[in-house]
Design a protein around this motif. Sequence first.
Motif, PDB file in Angstrom:
ATOM      1  N   ALA A 146       1.024  -1.314   0.079  1.00 38.88           N
ATOM      2  CA  ALA A 146      -0.161   0.107  -0.008  1.00 38.88           C
ATOM      3  C   ALA A 146       1.255   1.395   0.039  1.00 38.88           C
ATOM      4  O   ALA A 146       0.471   2.410  -0.825  1.00 38.88           O
ATOM      5  N   GLU A 147       1.972   1.169   1.011  1.00 39.88           N
ATOM      6  CA  GLU A 147       2.925   2.479   0.833  1.00 39.88           C
ATOM      7  C   GLU A 147       3.637   2.702  -0.390  1.00 39.88           C
ATOM      8  O   GLU A 147       3.809   3.905  -0.978  1.00 39.88           O
ATOM      9  N   ALA A 148       3.894   1.548  -1.023  1.00 41.25           N
ATOM     10  CA  ALA A 148       4.554   1.379  -2.349  1.00 41.25           C
ATOM     11  C   ALA A 148       3.645   2.036  -3.265  1.00 41.25           C
ATOM     12  O   ALA A 148       4.002   2.973  -4.061  1.00 41.25           O
ATOM     13  N   ILE A 149       2.312   1.670  -3.491  1.00 46.19           N
ATOM     14  CA  ILE A 149       1.628   2.356  -4.569  1.00 46.19           C
ATOM     15  C   ILE A 149       1.198   3.843  -4.086  1.00 46.19           C
ATOM     16  O   ILE A 149       1.166   4.671  -5.310  1.00 46.19           O
ATOM     17  N   ASP A 150       0.959   4.167  -2.904  1.00 43.27           N
ATOM     18  CA  ASP A 150       1.062   5.473  -2.648  1.00 43.27           C
ATOM     19  C   ASP A 150       2.253   6.422  -3.127  1.00 43.27           C
ATOM     20  O   ASP A 150       1.986   7.410  -3.599  1.00 43.27           O
ATOM     21  N   LYS A 151       3.412   5.745  -3.062  1.00 38.68           N
ATOM     22  CA  LYS A 151       4.645   6.487  -3.486  1.00 38.68           C
ATOM     23  C   LYS A 151       4.590   6.668  -4.964  1.00 38.68           C
ATOM     24  O   LYS A 151       4.862   7.627  -5.629  1.00 38.68           O
ATOM     25  N   ILE A 152       4.086   5.780  -5.552  1.00 37.27           N
ATOM     26  CA  ILE A 152       3.818   5.698  -7.082  1.00 37.27           C
ATOM     27  C   ILE A 152       2.958   6.742  -7.478  1.00 37.27           C
ATOM     28  O   ILE A 152       3.267   7.578  -8.456  1.00 37.27           O
ATOM     29  N   ARG A 153       1.906   6.895  -6.805  1.00 36.45           N
ATOM     30  CA  ARG A 153       0.787   7.735  -7.095  1.00 36.45           C
ATOM     31  C   ARG A 153       1.423   9.423  -6.828  1.00 36.45           C
ATOM     32  O   ARG A 153       1.266   9.948  -7.808  1.00 36.45           O
ATOM     33  N   HIS A 154       2.359   9.523  -6.099  1.00 37.36           N
ATOM     34  CA  HIS A 154       2.895  10.750  -5.949  1.00 37.36           C
ATOM     35  C   HIS A 154       4.149  11.140  -6.712  1.00 37.36           C
ATOM     36  O   HIS A 154       4.282  12.166  -7.198  1.00 37.36           O
ATOM     37  N   GLU A 155       4.901  10.139  -7.120  1.00 38.61           N
ATOM     38  CA  GLU A 155       6.138  10.432  -7.970  1.00 38.61           C
ATOM     39  C   GLU A 155       5.874   9.970  -9.287  1.00 38.61           C
ATOM     40  O   GLU A 155       7.107  10.106 -10.244  1.00 38.61           O
ATOM     41  N   GLY A 156       4.792   9.053  -9.781  1.00 41.78           N
ATOM     42  CA  GLY A 156       4.939   8.473 -10.860  1.00 41.78           C
ATOM     43  C   GLY A 156       4.603   8.956 -12.123  1.00 41.78           C
ATOM     44  O   GLY A 156       4.888   8.579 -13.338  1.00 41.78           O
ATOM     45  N   LEU A 157       4.256  10.151 -11.869  1.00 46.12           N
ATOM     46  CA  LEU A 157       3.909  11.120 -13.213  1.00 46.12           C
ATOM     47  C   LEU A 157       4.969  11.431 -14.064  1.00 46.12           C
ATOM     48  O   LEU A 157       4.926  11.252 -15.189  1.00 46.12           O
ATOM     49  N   ASP A 158       6.216  11.679 -13.413  1.00 44.83           N
ATOM     50  CA  ASP A 158       7.218  12.167 -14.139  1.00 44.83           C
ATOM     51  C   ASP A 158       8.081  11.038 -14.801  1.00 44.83           C
ATOM     52  O   ASP A 158       8.718  11.096 -15.500  1.00 44.83           O
ATOM     53  N   ALA A 159       8.107   9.816 -13.968  1.00 45.93           N
ATOM     54  CA  ALA A 159       8.967   8.748 -14.297  1.00 45.93           C
ATOM     55  C   ALA A 159       8.520   8.158 -15.686  1.00 45.93           C
ATOM     56  O   ALA A 159       7.430   8.178 -16.269  1.00 45.93           O
ATOM     57  N   GLU A 160       9.657   7.641 -16.458  1.00 48.84           N
ATOM     58  CA  GLU A 160       9.222   7.098 -17.666  1.00 48.84           C
ATOM     59  C   GLU A 160       8.694   5.733 -17.758  1.00 48.84           C
ATOM     60  O   GLU A 160       7.641   5.411 -18.653  1.00 48.84           O
ATOM     61  N   THR A 161       8.611   4.967 -16.644  1.00 47.69           N
ATOM     62  CA  THR A 161       8.194   3.708 -16.614  1.00 47.69           C
ATOM     63  C   THR A 161       7.893   3.366 -15.033  1.00 47.69           C
ATOM     64  O   THR A 161       8.846   3.831 -14.254  1.00 47.69           O
ATOM     65  N   VAL A 162       6.855   2.929 -14.666  1.00 48.38           N
ATOM     66  CA  VAL A 162       6.608   2.459 -13.401  1.00 48.38           C
ATOM     67  C   VAL A 162       6.408   1.137 -13.433  1.00 48.38           C
ATOM     68  O   VAL A 162       5.885   0.423 -12.331  1.00 48.38           O
ATOM     69  N   TYR A 163       6.355   0.277 -14.269  1.00 44.96           N
ATOM     70  CA  TYR A 163       6.162  -0.993 -14.675  1.00 44.96           C
ATOM     71  C   TYR A 163       7.258  -1.969 -13.798  1.00 44.96           C
ATOM     72  O   TYR A 163       6.915  -2.991 -13.577  1.00 44.96           O
ATOM     73  N   ALA A 164       8.343  -1.811 -13.932  1.00 44.58           N
ATOM     74  CA  ALA A 164       9.453  -2.244 -13.182  1.00 44.58           C
ATOM     75  C   ALA A 164      10.004  -1.451 -12.309  1.00 44.58           C
ATOM     76  O   ALA A 164      10.995  -0.376 -12.735  1.00 44.58           O
ATOM     77  N   LEU A 165       9.947  -1.613 -10.741  1.00 46.46           N
ATOM     78  CA  LEU A 165      10.321  -0.663  -9.896  1.00 46.46           C
ATOM     79  C   LEU A 165      11.390  -1.361  -9.183  1.00 46.46           C
ATOM     80  O   LEU A 165      11.607  -2.393  -8.462  1.00 46.46           O
ATOM     81  N   PRO A 166      12.643  -0.431  -9.246  1.00 44.83           N
ATOM     82  CA  PRO A 166      13.810  -0.701  -8.492  1.00 44.83           C
ATOM     83  C   PRO A 166      13.713  -0.879  -6.967  1.00 44.83           C
ATOM     84  O   PRO A 166      12.984   0.383  -6.385  1.00 44.83           O
ATOM     85  N   VAL A 167      14.258  -1.680  -6.216  1.00 42.53           N
ATOM     86  CA  VAL A 167      13.951  -1.537  -4.880  1.00 42.53           C
ATOM     87  C   VAL A 167      15.638  -1.354  -4.202  1.00 42.53           C
ATOM     88  O   VAL A 167      16.391  -2.048  -4.747  1.00 42.53           O
ATOM     89  N   LEU A 168      15.731  -0.257  -3.369  1.00 37.14           N
ATOM     90  CA  LEU A 168      17.107   0.059  -3.089  1.00 37.14           C
ATOM     91  C   LEU A 168      17.303  -0.166  -1.418  1.00 37.14           C
ATOM     92  O   LEU A 168      16.445  -0.259  -0.752  1.00 37.14           O
ATOM     93  N   ASP A 169      18.445  -0.176  -1.083  1.00 41.05           N
ATOM     94  CA  ASP A 169      18.951  -0.221   0.274  1.00 41.05           C
ATOM     95  C   ASP A 169      19.255   1.283   0.530  1.00 41.05           C
ATOM     96  O   ASP A 169      19.143   2.085  -0.267  1.00 41.05           O
ATOM     97  N   ASP A 170      19.916   1.340   1.893  1.00 38.45           N
ATOM     98  CA  ASP A 170      19.984   2.734   2.249  1.00 38.45           C
ATOM     99  C   ASP A 170      21.257   3.372   1.679  1.00 38.45           C
ATOM    100  O   ASP A 170      21.341   4.446   1.724  1.00 38.45           O
ATOM    101  N   HIS A 171      22.080   2.603   0.922  1.00 41.15           N
ATOM    102  CA  HIS A 171      22.996   3.052   0.272  1.00 41.15           C
ATOM    103  C   HIS A 171      22.868   3.237  -1.241  1.00 41.15           C
ATOM    104  O   HIS A 171      23.477   3.449  -1.831  1.00 41.15           O
ATOM    105  N   ARG A 172      21.479   3.332  -1.678  1.00 39.80           N
ATOM    106  CA  ARG A 172      21.187   3.425  -2.829  1.00 39.80           C
ATOM    107  C   ARG A 172      21.551   2.138  -3.835  1.00 39.80           C
ATOM    108  O   ARG A 172      21.759   2.266  -5.079  1.00 39.80           O
TER     109      ARG A 172
END
Lengths: 443, 443
Positions: A146-172
């Motif tokens: 749910a949090e992830a989908i919420d983040k996509i709603r907020h930031e997804g408009l500018d991104a070129e794709t949101v179909y494959a979402l990278p998952v990062l640790d604290d060091h990116r």
Amino acid sequence: MSDLRIDELVRDGDTAPLVAWLRDSTVLEIVDELTRLDPEDTAVAFRLLPRDRALDVFEALEPVDQQQVLDGLRADRVRSLIEALDPDDRARLFDEMPAKVVNRLLAQLSPDERALTTVLLGYPEQSAGRLMSPEFVSLRASMTAAEAIDKIRHEGLDAETVYALPVLDDHRHLIGILGLRALVLAPPSARVGELMTTDIHQVTTDVDQEVAARLVREAGLIALPVVDSEARLVGVITVDDALRVLEDEETEDFALAGGASPLRTTYLAASALGVARVRALWLLLLIVAAALTVNVLQIFESTLDEVVTLALFIPLVTGTGGNSGAQASTAVIRAMAIGEVRLGDLPRIVWREARVGLLLGLMLSAAAAVPVSLLYGGDIGLVIMFTLILVCTWATTAGSALPLFARRAGVDPAVVSAPLITTLVDASGLVIYFVVAKLVLSL
Amino acid sequence: MSDLRIDELVRDGDTAPLVAWLRDSTVLEIVDELTRLDPEDTAVAFRLLPRDRALDVFEALEPVDQQQVLDGLRADRVRSLIEALDPDDRARLFDEMPAKVVNRLLAQLSPDERALTTVLLGYPEQSAGRLMSPEFVSLRASMTAAEAIDKIRHEGLDAETVYALPVLDDHRHLIGILGLRALVLAPPSARVGELMTTDIHQVTTDVDQEVAARLVREAGLIALPVVDSEARLVGVITVDDALRVLEDEETEDFALAGGASPLRTTYLAASALGVARVRALWLLLLIVAAALTVNVLQIFESTLDEVVTLALFIPLVTGTGGNSGAQASTAVIRAMAIGEVRLGDLPRIVWREARVGLLLGLMLSAAAAVPVSLLYGGDIGLVIMFTLILVCTWATTAGSALPLFARRAGVDPAVVSAPLITTLVDASGLVIYFVVAKLVLSL
């Protein structure tokens, strides 16, 4: 569309049906027709597009055509089009423009967009860094769906794709990939870390675009993460951009396969002089190489003078050698282009191609022996038989080895393509032919 | 991976490091190595794969390799692999198998999966109907975004893609497309009808796979809807399947460009005999065509006997004609393959190529005139000059026109590729050469 002659409408200034057609056609149909027009007409037709479609059409054009369109527009429209492009598409267009124009256009961009573009332009041409989109949505393993989908709603408009979402640790650093589909299908409380796949592909910014694009195709990816030298995620390459790179590369390989440099525009939009220009250098090179055959024949001129019948088979011998060499080199070049063959396979390939050539030579000489012997005598028949066997074996061996040597020397293997192999094999084939003839005919 | 010799491990039966490697590599790396092995070894290595990865690897293999793997497995594993494939991938594999085997395998499938596959197998080979996935999630315009996402949650697991969602009316007619991204970004109460785009592309089931696949690439689609003859949606073609078709088609065009039929397996996996087989027919055809040059030269044998110097330039004249013809035909074939050129463009293309040939001929003859005149006399220099101009003009004209005539005759234009053009232009080039020689030298 096929009965409507867009080029005639543009040339006659017949605006009404043109405007109607531009309104009713799909973006792809419009792009298709625009790129078939003469360059000046392209800009004229583009100006008639409704504002809301203009950007879609502009984005779908190749950089050369985009430039043509910009040349025919007023400064404020140029700026709004450039500003609306994705950063990677903008960098690609800027590659084609004079540095002065690029600097002027960069200065007109908003600070954010300018920064994104400048970063991309900092990577070497043809590198993954240039091709990637720096605007992406990344997730954390600890997030819920749910949090992830919420983040996509907020930031997804500018991104070129949101179909494959990278998952990062604290060091990116990239630790996984999550498809939007898996995210949508998952219960809202599920953790990203449990949903993501860790069977991930990634490339660094300095990797060749073609290598990255091929990985996208081979692995069936929608987006390929790009990381910097410290393995931190800096962008993603989307499948449509990867496809464009592969298509350009293939067009280039095809041009080289025909013995020409690639055209930088569509075939129909090029002028006769433009077409001649991309072919002239190759043709000159090939005729210089062909001069070798004149020298070889001169060495054997007395043999020719004695048995003029030998001259009759010159094109057949060189042609057959050229064709079997071309078959071998095309097969190896293609296998290298799609990554099936590596340098280390050289001995295995050359050994197999030598056997293939021997098989083909035996077959051809069996077919040629009877008719040639009947028409020109058994001696000539024997000469042609031995020649075909030796020439085919030699041509396939050389034709398969040369692209691999080119790769080792750091040259694009496609350069050592059929026409070059053909021309090189011509001279050596003639030597084989006349040596065989001298031995068999005891000249 | 590159220092580990997988083929040696398999051949030596060295299981432990092989199992470790199969566990630690990505699916793509495994597929890459498997397809480089000899066919029997492929099956051996596959059996060592952990169960959960086996299906992923199997799905990523080409049908020829899949068959090889199945031949080495027990019946129950064959059935579970076949059952787990997507219906379109299954239909593709079945295309390669004998009808008897297909019927036995079909009988073992669950009724649902069998029905899906049978429908696909009912469409003609190479058609969009064969390529499409019949499992998709469709939406209604009246649904809210929340309802749509709910439907995807329930039905989305089986569908091959949910990233582009077709929107249907009461008659199952396609009225729009909605991307999953737009759906996720939208407020839950928004209506699908307002969110969807109506700028849609679609094809009918009987359209050629290549045409459909090209549309996917050109329009940058993630999925292309396929409709039946009454315009009802029956399936979608996903981008990865479209890419595979395009890659196969390009591999075929490259093979033809080198004068060979396409290999039905990877280059390294093929045997010498297998490679010779795909090339033999073309080489025989070309040598028969080359026999024409022997006849032409025989007609001019007395001229040759009189001025044996003319024989020296035979390979140069045929080579240059062949190369300029190959440049023209390759350019036209490629432009047709990516849809830039249509039949109606024939007059425009041929007229331009004639001018290109003239330009190239003028340039080459200017370059050749001085050295040839100095070494072999002004007369011969003049003959070569005129010959190069005429041969280049003729070769580019013929080379550009023939692929278009082939298309009109319903033949794949790639068949009329460089080697065939070269061989055909050889004979006519020699006629031009000797007629010019007779006129200039007054023989």
